[in-house]
Scaffold this active site. Sequence first.
Site, PDB file in Angstrom:
ATOM      1  N   TYR A  82       0.842  -1.198   0.000  1.00  0.00           N
ATOM      2  CA  TYR A  82       0.000   0.000   0.000  1.00  0.00           C
ATOM      3  C   TYR A  82       0.873   1.243   0.000  1.00  0.00           C
ATOM      4  O   TYR A  82       1.668   1.445   0.924  1.00  0.00           O
ATOM      5  CB  TYR A  82      -0.913  -0.003   1.229  1.00  0.00           C
ATOM      6  CG  TYR A  82      -1.675   1.279   1.446  1.00  0.00           C
ATOM      7  CD1 TYR A  82      -2.552   1.760   0.478  1.00  0.00           C
ATOM      8  CD2 TYR A  82      -1.522   2.008   2.620  1.00  0.00           C
ATOM      9  CE1 TYR A  82      -3.254   2.942   0.668  1.00  0.00           C
ATOM     10  CE2 TYR A  82      -2.224   3.183   2.825  1.00  0.00           C
ATOM     11  CZ  TYR A  82      -3.088   3.643   1.851  1.00  0.00           C
ATOM     12  OH  TYR A  82      -3.781   4.816   2.044  1.00  0.00           O
ATOM     13  N   ASP A 135       0.731  14.981   6.551  1.00  0.00           N
ATOM     14  CA  ASP A 135      -0.183  14.658   5.457  1.00  0.00           C
ATOM     15  C   ASP A 135      -1.364  15.629   5.483  1.00  0.00           C
ATOM     16  O   ASP A 135      -2.438  15.323   6.003  1.00  0.00           O
ATOM     17  CB  ASP A 135      -0.660  13.215   5.618  1.00  0.00           C
ATOM     18  CG  ASP A 135      -1.553  12.754   4.476  1.00  0.00           C
ATOM     19  OD1 ASP A 135      -1.579  13.431   3.436  1.00  0.00           O
ATOM     20  OD2 ASP A 135      -2.224  11.716   4.637  1.00  0.00           O
ATOM     21  N   ASP A 164      -2.754   5.504  -2.583  1.00  0.00           N
ATOM     22  CA  ASP A 164      -3.542   6.643  -2.109  1.00  0.00           C
ATOM     23  C   ASP A 164      -3.557   7.702  -3.204  1.00  0.00           C
ATOM     24  O   ASP A 164      -2.508   8.181  -3.629  1.00  0.00           O
ATOM     25  CB  ASP A 164      -2.880   7.181  -0.837  1.00  0.00           C
ATOM     26  CG  ASP A 164      -3.665   8.280  -0.153  1.00  0.00           C
ATOM     27  OD1 ASP A 164      -4.609   8.820  -0.772  1.00  0.00           O
ATOM     28  OD2 ASP A 164      -3.331   8.610   0.996  1.00  0.00           O
ATOM     29  N   ASP A 219      -5.602  10.446  -2.744  1.00  0.00           N
ATOM     30  CA  ASP A 219      -6.180  11.601  -2.050  1.00  0.00           C
ATOM     31  C   ASP A 219      -7.598  11.895  -2.554  1.00  0.00           C
ATOM     32  O   ASP A 219      -8.421  11.005  -2.625  1.00  0.00           O
ATOM     33  CB  ASP A 219      -5.244  12.799  -2.166  1.00  0.00           C
ATOM     34  CG  ASP A 219      -3.938  12.571  -1.429  1.00  0.00           C
ATOM     35  OD1 ASP A 219      -3.974  12.089  -0.278  1.00  0.00           O
ATOM     36  OD2 ASP A 219      -2.870  12.841  -2.001  1.00  0.00           O
ATOM     37  N   HIS A 239      -7.354   4.634  -4.164  1.00  0.00           N
ATOM     38  CA  HIS A 239      -8.524   5.100  -3.423  1.00  0.00           C
ATOM     39  C   HIS A 239      -8.639   6.613  -3.490  1.00  0.00           C
ATOM     40  O   HIS A 239      -7.650   7.351  -3.471  1.00  0.00           O
ATOM     41  CB  HIS A 239      -8.574   4.565  -1.993  1.00  0.00           C
ATOM     42  CG  HIS A 239      -7.556   5.090  -1.028  1.00  0.00           C
ATOM     43  ND1 HIS A 239      -7.583   6.368  -0.528  1.00  0.00           N
ATOM     44  CD2 HIS A 239      -6.514   4.471  -0.408  1.00  0.00           C
ATOM     45  CE1 HIS A 239      -6.604   6.528   0.341  1.00  0.00           C
ATOM     46  NE2 HIS A 239      -5.931   5.395   0.416  1.00  0.00           N
ATOM     47  N   GLU A 263     -10.930   9.897  -1.842  1.00  0.00           N
ATOM     48  CA  GLU A 263     -11.659  10.254  -0.630  1.00  0.00           C
ATOM     49  C   GLU A 263     -12.514  11.494  -0.854  1.00  0.00           C
ATOM     50  O   GLU A 263     -12.281  12.261  -1.790  1.00  0.00           O
ATOM     51  CB  GLU A 263     -10.688  10.478   0.521  1.00  0.00           C
ATOM     52  CG  GLU A 263      -9.765  11.659   0.303  1.00  0.00           C
ATOM     53  CD  GLU A 263      -8.516  11.619   1.173  1.00  0.00           C
ATOM     54  OE1 GLU A 263      -8.228  12.647   1.814  1.00  0.00           O
ATOM     55  OE2 GLU A 263      -7.830  10.580   1.197  1.00  0.00           O
ATOM     56  N   CYS A 306      -4.797  13.868   6.873  1.00  0.00           N
ATOM     57  CA  CYS A 306      -4.765  12.445   7.203  1.00  0.00           C
ATOM     58  C   CYS A 306      -6.090  12.056   7.829  1.00  0.00           C
ATOM     59  O   CYS A 306      -6.672  12.818   8.618  1.00  0.00           O
ATOM     60  CB  CYS A 306      -3.611  12.178   8.168  1.00  0.00           C
ATOM     61  SG  CYS A 306      -3.710  10.578   9.005  1.00  0.00           S
ATOM     62  N   ARG A 325     -13.395   6.086  -0.564  1.00  0.00           N
ATOM     63  CA  ARG A 325     -13.222   6.307   0.873  1.00  0.00           C
ATOM     64  C   ARG A 325     -14.063   7.495   1.308  1.00  0.00           C
ATOM     65  O   ARG A 325     -14.103   8.525   0.620  1.00  0.00           O
ATOM     66  CB  ARG A 325     -11.744   6.570   1.171  1.00  0.00           C
ATOM     67  CG  ARG A 325     -11.477   7.093   2.576  1.00  0.00           C
ATOM     68  CD  ARG A 325     -10.005   7.274   2.833  1.00  0.00           C
ATOM     69  NE  ARG A 325      -9.736   8.446   3.638  1.00  0.00           N
ATOM     70  CZ  ARG A 325      -8.526   8.844   4.015  1.00  0.00           C
ATOM     71  NH1 ARG A 325      -7.462   8.153   3.644  1.00  0.00           N
ATOM     72  NH2 ARG A 325      -8.375   9.928   4.752  1.00  0.00           N
ATOM     73  N   GLU A 341     -13.591   5.499   6.684  1.00  0.00           N
ATOM     74  CA  GLU A 341     -12.385   5.832   7.435  1.00  0.00           C
ATOM     75  C   GLU A 341     -12.686   6.182   8.892  1.00  0.00           C
ATOM     76  O   GLU A 341     -13.666   6.840   9.221  1.00  0.00           O
ATOM     77  CB  GLU A 341     -11.667   7.010   6.749  1.00  0.00           C
ATOM     78  CG  GLU A 341     -10.450   7.557   7.495  1.00  0.00           C
ATOM     79  CD  GLU A 341      -9.285   6.581   7.579  1.00  0.00           C
ATOM     80  OE1 GLU A 341      -9.486   5.459   8.077  1.00  0.00           O
ATOM     81  OE2 GLU A 341      -8.165   6.961   7.186  1.00  0.00           O
ATOM     82  N   ASN A 392      -8.806   0.173   7.645  1.00  0.00           N
ATOM     83  CA  ASN A 392      -7.544   0.883   7.802  1.00  0.00           C
ATOM     84  C   ASN A 392      -7.021   0.649   9.218  1.00  0.00           C
ATOM     85  O   ASN A 392      -7.467   1.287  10.167  1.00  0.00           O
ATOM     86  CB  ASN A 392      -7.737   2.386   7.544  1.00  0.00           C
ATOM     87  CG  ASN A 392      -6.418   3.106   7.364  1.00  0.00           C
ATOM     88  OD1 ASN A 392      -5.380   2.491   7.127  1.00  0.00           O
ATOM     89  ND2 ASN A 392      -6.442   4.427   7.454  1.00  0.00           N
TER      90      ASN A 392
END
Length: 296
Positions: free
Chosen positions: A48, A63, A90, A92, A117, A119, A127, A162, A192, A215
């Site tokens: 990942y 992050d 990721d 974002d 993914h 989000e 984060c 996500r 999440e 996660n």
Amino acid sequence: MGDLLSKPGDRRARLRALLDSGEPVLAPGAYDALSARLVEQAGFDAAYMTGFGSTAGLLGRPDVGLLGGAEMAAHAARLADAVDLPLIADADTGYGNPVNVIRTVRDYERAGVAALHLEDQVMPKRCGHMAGKQVVPAGEMAAKIRAAVDARSDPDLLVIARTDAAAVDGLDAAIDRARRFADAGADLLFVEAPTSEAHIEQVATALQGHKLVFNWAEGGRTPPLSRDRLAELGFALVLFPIGTLLAATAAMGEFLRVLRTDGTPAAMLDRLGGVDPFAELVGLGEIRELEQRYRD
């Protein structure tokens, strides 16, 4: 291993098959190409690319949305090239509106990732286990998911949706969003930062029948569950995003303390391994073989 002359296998189809196996796929975080190789050498089936770790490794910063889409896609390409594992990355927020998401998906697909993914946070994002998050309207995020699904040229590229809405609007709202994102075409759903085992169970029950992501954020807001419990709840993919980063940071900190105190690292040499073993770990043997092959 991702040898220099190896031809990329069908990592995306391999990841889909793993996710269909009925057992959770464990994907440790990798923040650079070296940590990705270590994940592979440890025998895991997937890696990942962590946004948290990538930001820390590339910028030495938190992050909070400081890396752009082109930087992240280029970073993903380096990790994917270093290993023969399916890489989950990721992406974002997709770095903009649905049109930007199209470019992001194309860039990540060319980079060689098996899954990405997206989000539903407002940019600049944070984060998922930090306070102060905000989310975009559900319809806006659903449009991004539709754009992502339409943008992929390989149907085996997995799109993970996500939602960070649990911390903003409550768990019920997050679950409703996840359902909406599934309707928009997401392959996996990722709620999440649930903050209790009861909340994790609620997510698993409410979204039963969908492939779910857990996660396992080391030191984050979500309680740690065993692999067996996660399998019982039906989670298909388990991310361990920052353990490698935290372990490396702790080890480097200890080395530097010894060096600062003693003036040399002699007291730690037996724990470091030395130049030759490390060179072999990162593929020096392969380089020597290639040099022999192409010698005049």
